[in-house]
Design an enzyme around this catalytic site. Sequence first.
Site, PDB file in Angstrom:
ATOM      1  N   TYR A  50       1.340  -1.478  -0.276  1.00  0.00           N
ATOM      2  CA  TYR A  50       0.012  -0.030   0.063  1.00  0.00           C
ATOM      3  C   TYR A  50       0.916   1.962   0.177  1.00  0.00           C
ATOM      4  O   TYR A  50       2.065   1.191   0.354  1.00  0.00           O
ATOM      5  CB  TYR A  50      -0.345   0.125   1.330  1.00  0.00           C
ATOM      6  CG  TYR A  50      -2.186  -0.864   1.577  1.00  0.00           C
ATOM      7  CD1 TYR A  50      -1.325  -2.622   1.292  1.00  0.00           C
ATOM      8  CD2 TYR A  50      -2.973  -0.495   0.974  1.00  0.00           C
ATOM      9  CE1 TYR A  50      -2.635  -3.561   1.598  1.00  0.00           C
ATOM     10  CE2 TYR A  50      -4.646  -1.602   0.947  1.00  0.00           C
ATOM     11  CZ  TYR A  50      -4.116  -2.664   1.175  1.00  0.00           C
ATOM     12  OH  TYR A  50      -5.081  -3.907   1.126  1.00  0.00           O
ATOM     13  N   GLU A  51       0.520   2.344  -0.781  1.00  0.00           N
ATOM     14  CA  GLU A  51       1.584   3.597  -0.997  1.00  0.00           C
ATOM     15  C   GLU A  51       2.163   3.931   0.459  1.00  0.00           C
ATOM     16  O   GLU A  51       2.803   5.151   0.518  1.00  0.00           O
ATOM     17  CB  GLU A  51       1.180   4.593  -1.935  1.00  0.00           C
ATOM     18  CG  GLU A  51      -1.175   5.268  -1.123  1.00  0.00           C
ATOM     19  CD  GLU A  51      -1.208   6.160  -1.963  1.00  0.00           C
ATOM     20  OE1 GLU A  51      -1.346   5.791  -2.934  1.00  0.00           O
ATOM     21  OE2 GLU A  51      -2.308   6.920  -2.007  1.00  0.00           O
ATOM     22  N   SER A  52       1.241   3.113   1.403  1.00  0.00           N
ATOM     23  CA  SER A  52       1.299   4.131   2.813  1.00  0.00           C
ATOM     24  C   SER A  52       3.004   3.898   3.324  1.00  0.00           C
ATOM     25  O   SER A  52       3.367   4.833   4.624  1.00  0.00           O
ATOM     26  CB  SER A  52       0.375   3.561   3.657  1.00  0.00           C
ATOM     27  OG  SER A  52      -0.112   2.770   3.647  1.00  0.00           O
ATOM     28  N   GLY A  53       3.365   2.392   2.862  1.00  0.00           N
ATOM     29  CA  GLY A  53       4.191   2.636   2.648  1.00  0.00           C
ATOM     30  C   GLY A  53       4.603   0.880   3.496  1.00  0.00           C
ATOM     31  O   GLY A  53       5.798   0.415   3.399  1.00  0.00           O
TER      32      GLY A  53
END
Lengths: 256, 271
Positions: A50-53
């Site tokens: 996920y792009e949150s890391g």
Amino acid sequence: MSDHTAQEMMVVAAARALHNDDVCFVGIGAPSAACNLARVTHAPDITLVYESGTIGTRPTVLPLSIGDGELCDTALTTVSVPEMFQYWLQGGRISIGFLGAAQIDRFGNINTTVIGGYAAPRVRLPGGGGAPEIASHSEKVYVIANHSTRTMVEQIDFVTSLGFGRDGNGRRRHGLKTQGPALVITDLCLMEPGADHELEVTSLHPGVTTDRVRAATGWDIRIVPEPARTPTPTVDELTALRHLYAATDRAHGGDA
Amino acid sequence: MELLSLRDAVARHVHDGDTVAMEGFTHLIPFAAGHELIRQHRRDLTLIRMTPDIIYDQLIGAGCARKLVFSWGGNPGVGSLHRLRDAVEHGWPGSIEIEEHSHAAMASAYAAGAAGLPIALLKGYHGTDLVEHNPNIRFVEDPFTGQRLAAVPALRPDVAVIHAQRADEDGNVLIEGIVGVQKESVLSASRAVVTVEEVVADLAAPSPNSVVLPGWTIDAVAVVPGGSHPSYTHGYSDRDNAFYKAWDAISRDRDTFQQWIRDNVLDGESP
């Protein structure tokens, strides 16, 4: 099992397109449901990013946002957001980018920015977020969207994320080596790009006719001569999906 | 670093007309500090955030913002940010200038700002119409390979405001969980204000590689337990997803929004 909704068919069909060895960059909403359904059914070792890391996350409930604590708690590791986009996405580590769309055209270009003009939009949508670079750097892109003449349009109002460009040759022109849109999953059918990159209906979901797909598409949609029939969701698929949604509802305080 | 009340930290370090980055990628969003900006009636701010989220929906609706620099302006998993939409679509409570990027570009622009570079380079913005509407997205040629790369200006906010788990008495700050662009936003800014759940004698960083911002990179620390609500603080609180859903109805209408701000922000005590 015939007792399923069109939305369930869409998510199940999307999950089936994912494999155990995929590294999948996941958007929120239907993409996240599909990716986690794949993980709890036929693809237990799929890597979800996920792009949150969060890398290699295994949530037991579907996150409401891309940064819910559940994603970090169950991840193999969590990196900073610059590292996520620079090393992992731009660095070419993602096999499948999974995106939603407010509008999509025959060449798989996606609009999530505005309806109407940019300067004075009729509807201001959230915008691109990670999608413009997910669309260019993932090896393949899957798009999931409801099938209607509002979504499937002749001309999208704004190209947020590149499919094959407005003329079908955009990826070549930009020197991109990645494949681009490989599969579009809707509540009615599956579409894949043909030799000239225009989307073609390759499989109809149970009970859906070609006339219904044509009526729900804003352009003269191509349908392959003998489209496949998408297999009906199995009991196991539906049970797993409904379990995910129920757990999510409970975790998010109801009425999800 | 000074340990201040939130009221004093905002009064001293955030001024009308400033360029302000209040970061936290879904996690650690500094809501209490945002509310303090509203209470102190800050005006003409240029607000920078990758995801404006509810915090900037509130600041925009309360009339604090002149310009927004962002890359994804929705209520995550719920839908629209109605106050942002009302400002863009109808100019309420005032018109707002927007500078719109992708996440990849904004993350790189913070990193460039932290690194003291004037620009960030990335392979990005291929075939997107954003390029036509944002003059801060340009393209340069790599002098070594001739490859075309996207360039955006580095982000250099006047002030960064973040929330974190805890600080020690010297103002060294520990950040855990989804670390987002917390470190980059602080190191790219001229000044930094950090709200924390608690101040402890020993930071007890769990690993030699823990994300720690030394106290000398920070101007003010304010203790605000729960200062990230309805976002969350890993190890201290959970994301209040029910509130994110409820915000849709609260913010859809100008009157209910203003009433909520009066009841929950303006009539509240400054921490």
